[in-house]
Design a protein around this motif. Sequence first.
Motif, short mmCIF file in Angstrom:
data_model
loop_
_atom_site.label_atom_id
_atom_site.label_comp_id
_atom_site.label_asym_id
_atom_site.label_seq_id
_atom_site.Cartn_x
_atom_site.Cartn_y
_atom_site.Cartn_z
N GLY A 81 -9.39 30.76 13.92
CA GLY A 81 -10.52 31.68 14.02
C GLY A 81 -11.86 31.04 13.71
N GLU A 82 -12.78 31.87 13.28
CA GLU A 82 -14.12 31.36 13.02
C GLU A 82 -14.74 32.04 11.81
OE1 GLU A 82 -16.25 33.91 16.61
OE2 GLU A 82 -15.60 31.86 16.99
N ASP A 83 -15.88 31.48 11.39
CA ASP A 83 -16.58 32.02 10.23
C ASP A 83 -18.08 31.96 10.53
OD1 ASP A 83 -16.72 33.16 7.75
OD2 ASP A 83 -15.46 31.64 6.78
N THR A 84 -18.85 32.66 9.72
CA THR A 84 -20.30 32.71 9.95
C THR A 84 -21.04 32.39 8.65
OG1 THR A 84 -19.94 34.44 11.59
CG2 THR A 84 -22.19 34.20 10.77
N LEU A 85 -22.08 31.57 8.75
CA LEU A 85 -22.95 31.27 7.62
C LEU A 85 -24.34 31.79 7.93
CD1 LEU A 85 -22.08 27.60 6.59
CD2 LEU A 85 -21.85 29.63 5.13
N GLU A 86 -25.07 32.16 6.88
CA GLU A 86 -26.42 32.69 7.04
C GLU A 86 -27.40 32.04 6.08
OE1 GLU A 86 -26.22 37.27 8.28
OE2 GLU A 86 -25.44 36.94 6.26
N LEU A 87 -28.66 32.02 6.49
CA LEU A 87 -29.79 31.69 5.62
C LEU A 87 -30.78 32.84 5.72
CD1 LEU A 87 -30.98 28.03 6.45
CD2 LEU A 87 -29.58 28.75 4.50
N HIS A 88 -31.50 33.08 4.66
CA HIS A 88 -32.62 34.02 4.77
C HIS A 88 -33.63 33.46 5.78
CE1 HIS A 88 -32.13 36.51 0.87
NE2 HIS A 88 -31.86 37.25 1.92
N ALA A 89 -34.12 34.34 6.63
CA ALA A 89 -35.02 33.90 7.72
C ALA A 89 -36.32 33.29 7.17
CB ALA A 89 -35.32 35.08 8.64
N ASP A 90 -36.69 33.68 5.93
CA ASP A 90 -37.94 33.14 5.36
C ASP A 90 -37.67 32.05 4.30
OD1 ASP A 90 -36.86 34.61 3.31
OD2 ASP A 90 -38.63 35.88 2.97
N ALA A 91 -36.44 31.51 4.30
CA ALA A 91 -36.05 30.56 3.24
C ALA A 91 -36.71 29.20 3.39
CB ALA A 91 -34.53 30.40 3.21
N LEU A 92 -37.04 28.82 4.61
CA LEU A 92 -37.63 27.50 4.86
C LEU A 92 -38.82 27.66 5.80
CD1 LEU A 92 -34.32 25.54 5.59
CD2 LEU A 92 -35.73 25.32 3.52
N LYS A 93 -39.78 26.75 5.63
CA LYS A 93 -40.94 26.78 6.53
C LYS A 93 -40.78 25.68 7.58
CE LYS A 93 -44.08 28.29 2.88
NZ LYS A 93 -43.06 28.22 1.82
N PRO A 94 -41.35 25.90 8.78
CA PRO A 94 -41.27 24.87 9.81
C PRO A 94 -41.78 23.53 9.28
CG PRO A 94 -42.16 26.88 10.74
CD PRO A 94 -42.05 27.11 9.26
N GLY A 95 -41.03 22.48 9.58
CA GLY A 95 -41.45 21.14 9.18
C GLY A 95 -40.95 20.69 7.82
N GLN A 96 -40.41 21.62 7.01
CA GLN A 96 -39.90 21.20 5.69
C GLN A 96 -38.72 20.26 5.86
OE1 GLN A 96 -39.28 24.95 3.45
NE2 GLN A 96 -40.64 24.03 1.92
N ARG A 97 -38.64 19.28 4.94
CA ARG A 97 -37.56 18.29 4.98
C ARG A 97 -36.50 18.69 3.98
NH1 ARG A 97 -40.20 15.42 2.23
NH2 ARG A 97 -39.38 13.33 2.37
N VAL A 98 -35.27 18.82 4.48
CA VAL A 98 -34.20 19.47 3.73
C VAL A 98 -33.00 18.55 3.55
CG1 VAL A 98 -32.44 21.25 4.07
CG2 VAL A 98 -34.84 21.81 4.40
N VAL A 99 -32.38 18.61 2.36
CA VAL A 99 -31.09 17.96 2.15
C VAL A 99 -30.03 19.05 2.05
CG1 VAL A 99 -29.70 16.65 0.49
CG2 VAL A 99 -31.97 15.85 1.10
N VAL A 100 -28.94 18.90 2.80
CA VAL A 100 -27.83 19.87 2.81
C VAL A 100 -26.73 19.34 1.89
CG1 VAL A 100 -26.05 20.95 4.24
CG2 VAL A 100 -28.37 20.64 5.15
#
Length: 184
Positions: A96-115
């Motif tokens: 099957g499958e699963d779904t992950l979410e982020l808040h739509a306002d959690a990051l700004k365009p261009g921000q550099r992110v480590v996962v």
Amino acid sequence: MTDLSRFIRDVPDFPRKGIIFKDITPLLSDPAALAESIRRLAERVEKPDAVVAIESRGFVFGTGLALHWGVPLVPARKFGKLPGKTVREVYSLEYGEDTLELHADALKPGQRVVVVDDLLATGGTAAATARLVEQLEARVLGFLFLIELTGLGGRQALGAHPAEALLAYEVVGEGPRGASAAGR
Ligand code: AMP
């Protein structure tokens, strides 16, 4: 330098037969080893603008790293857990499958992110998280994992993004997705 593998416990046949579950709770119970693992992870990439941590064991290392760097912590959560407006990504599990979410306002365009997550297996979870970051027009600097299970194609699934892990274990005698679907 501490041998961090001493703090990882193999639990065979959990959560089901054929899976060797990498239990990190011995590491969590040792403050010095846990602090060292955060410090060593932080050395592997440049300081980002934000840390995106994957539910749920990724929260442990993600929190440590966000505090270490003094940058925002952004939780990537399973479907239905975040109360605000979200972006979503669906990814495949063994069944099957699963779904992950982020808040739509959690990051700004261009921000550099480590996962950040505790463990890389097939890479499906981390790759879906990177797609969430990209939906918000932020940029993935790289991925950090405490543990990498090699031989499952995880790195390939992450594409060109750099991925770093403090410990690596080769998975033998299991199907190509054998170590996955161990749950979070
Ligand atoms: P994958 O999407 O296949 O890379 O799976 C990674 C996610 O599943 C991580 O969030 C891990 O916490 C969890 N996971 C997968 N396999 C294992 C395992 N053998 N032991 C512990 N956690 C695992």
